[in-house]
Design an enzyme around this catalytic site. Sequence first.
Site, PDB file in Angstrom:
ATOM      1  CB  ALA A  33      20.421  -8.332 -97.965  1.00 15.69           C
ATOM      2  CD  GLU A  56      28.603 -12.488-104.143  1.00 16.04           C
ATOM      3  OE1 GLU A  56      28.199 -12.848-105.355  1.00 16.04           O
ATOM      4  OE2 GLU A  56      27.807 -12.283-103.366  1.00 16.04           O
ATOM      5  CD  GLU A  82      10.392   0.659-111.928  1.00 14.69           C
ATOM      6  OE1 GLU A  82       9.894   0.749-112.745  1.00 14.69           O
ATOM      7  OE2 GLU A  82       9.896   0.323-110.776  1.00 14.69           O
ATOM      8  CE1 TYR A 201       5.621  -3.783-106.182  1.00 15.90           C
ATOM      9  CE2 TYR A 201       5.888  -5.619-105.125  1.00 15.90           C
ATOM     10  CZ  TYR A 201       6.809  -5.085-106.086  1.00 15.90           C
ATOM     11  OH  TYR A 201       7.808  -5.190-106.383  1.00 15.90           O
ATOM     12  CB  VAL A 250      28.312 -20.288 -98.034  1.00 14.68           C
ATOM     13  CG1 VAL A 250      27.808 -21.082 -97.606  1.00 14.68           C
ATOM     14  CG2 VAL A 250      29.532 -18.856 -97.753  1.00 14.68           C
ATOM     15  CB  SER A 292      19.667 -16.001-106.611  1.00 21.46           C
ATOM     16  OG  SER A 292      20.574 -14.316-107.406  1.00 21.46           O
ATOM     17  CB  THR A 506      11.412  -2.364-103.880  1.00 20.90           C
ATOM     18  OG1 THR A 506      11.541  -2.950-102.300  1.00 20.90           O
ATOM     19  CG2 THR A 506      10.789  -2.785-103.651  1.00 20.90           C
ATOM     20  CB  SER A 510      17.784  -5.942-100.453  1.00 28.19           C
ATOM     21  OG  SER A 510      17.612  -6.335-101.343  1.00 28.19           O
TER      22      SER A 510
END
Length: 588
Positions: A33, A56, A82, A201, A250, A292, A506, A510
């Site tokens: 993202a 990060e 996928e 979905y 962060v 996350s 998916t 992101s």
Amino acid sequence: MYYSSGNYEAFARPRKPEGVEDKTAWFVGAGLASMSGAAFLIRDGRMPGNKITLFEELKLPGGALDGIKEPKKGFVIRGGREMENHFECLWDLFRSIPSMELEDASVLDEFYWLNKDDPNSSLQRATVRRGEDAHTDGKFTLSDRAQKDVVKVFLATREEMENKRIDEVFSKDFLESNFWMYWRTMFAFEEWHSALEMKLYLHRFIHHIGGLPDFSALKFTKYNQYESLVLPLYRWLLDQGVTFRFDTTVTDVDFDLTADRKQATRLHWVSEGDVGGIDLGPDDLLFMTIGSLTENSDEGDHHTPAKLDEGPAPAWDLWRKISAKDPAFGRPEVFAGDISKTKWESATVTTLDERIPRYIQKICKRDPFSGKVVTGGIVTVRDSSWLMSWTVNRQPHFKQQPKDQIVVWVYSLFVDVPGDYVKKTMQECAGEEITQEWLYHLGVPEAEIPEMAASAAKTVPCMMPYVTAFFMPRQAGDRPDVVPENSVNFAFIGQFSETSRDCIFTTEYSVRTGMEAAYRLLDLERGVPEVFNSTYDIRKLLAATSRLRDGKELRLPGPSLVRKKLTAKLDSTEIGEMLKEYELLPDE
């Protein structure tokens, strides 16, 4: 920001936003993202790359899109993604990122050509009785009642599905069908997960219902997605001057919040033990990845089980602090409040000689050393107590992988149930024991299993406490909007931010949130590609209806004579022609 479709918007280049040179951008997290958001700021917003910084917590970029060789343990992939042809934002991004494999080609070109030359499909979707074909035979086995369940959920409003579990809106008939077996193992849904997300979905992938039993709808990268997607994007961003600060967590964000204006004013972090921070003005754009799915993942090894880490979780703790400052910033406890319902475990098996690959080939009916599609997606062990599934992608799956090795990914949805061979839960098992359970279901003679698991493979288990956190039942407001109302300089991105019509878990989600955030905060004059409109396409709906009925024709209401008259009337219309084309009415 607005949504669009068609070549007019797809090929347009937005004009450079006024004053973009005076802006800076700060990203919390260096997952897909954030990396995609940074790329869109540069490509479409013309922001200089040296004005962009990504923080990060880990030592490398990519977030959940990982793939690495641990020196002592072996190859590790926590999971895989996928992909399909209508990930509109993902492919919009990677058409601009140069391939690391092919000269004068983009990552999209490389992916497109690969899947043209080697299209994906599965020759055996499920096994039973220790490696025998389960003979699902492409059938969904949905009873009339189960079909009505699907239609009811499909037609329901989002509000009707809020805070409901899947097993509250689908009957036992549905939950015992092949459709549910295909669906839950492919997407990692549990019966207690969100009925709303299940509905999304269904809408999102209605055009791929026919490809669900054999995975012909799917497309995969040449290598693991870290090497095939993350590294080319990372290299491109570095070439543009973007700064990555690894080993940096962060810890908080300050805001100036009023009824009609919201501004992020300071960013706080800890980097290699040192506390730091920076003040933010209206021209300092902040993009925050919240939550996350791989937070607190723990890896074991061939002789050590992975641990379930329920301790402090920085990504979730940051969202908790932020959400306490404004109701518009979401409710993280909805997703992260019950680890027992959001965890599962995967394992990466590396074969060390030719013994195990022979059993793989017997099931997938393809040579695993061919360099082409192998299993074509997961093979589900239908009668496994763990509900185990496993997959072998194109090999080598890693560029460093020896030619005589095969990398296999295994995962189980029921990690707290004793196995069929090992008699322990997956959560209690070391890599060698997980390998034993897998070999048992491959059909390896029981007398050979212990020695083969000990010497013919090296396995790394990985426990992920929050891997399906985003599937927990929810309602509007539980996830913050990508750009909250009245925000002047900040956005929420990633799997736990809210955007219209798309579904989570998916790569597309992101990238979409990163793109929407960049376009909104820079006020770019190009449309964000909307979610593929198959849910509004009568052709796709008819094709899906036919497949969900396993090819059975529709039975029109009334006595035989009345049905014949109705059929005759339909015959003279476009509707009748379409119903026959999709084999929903007899072609008499």
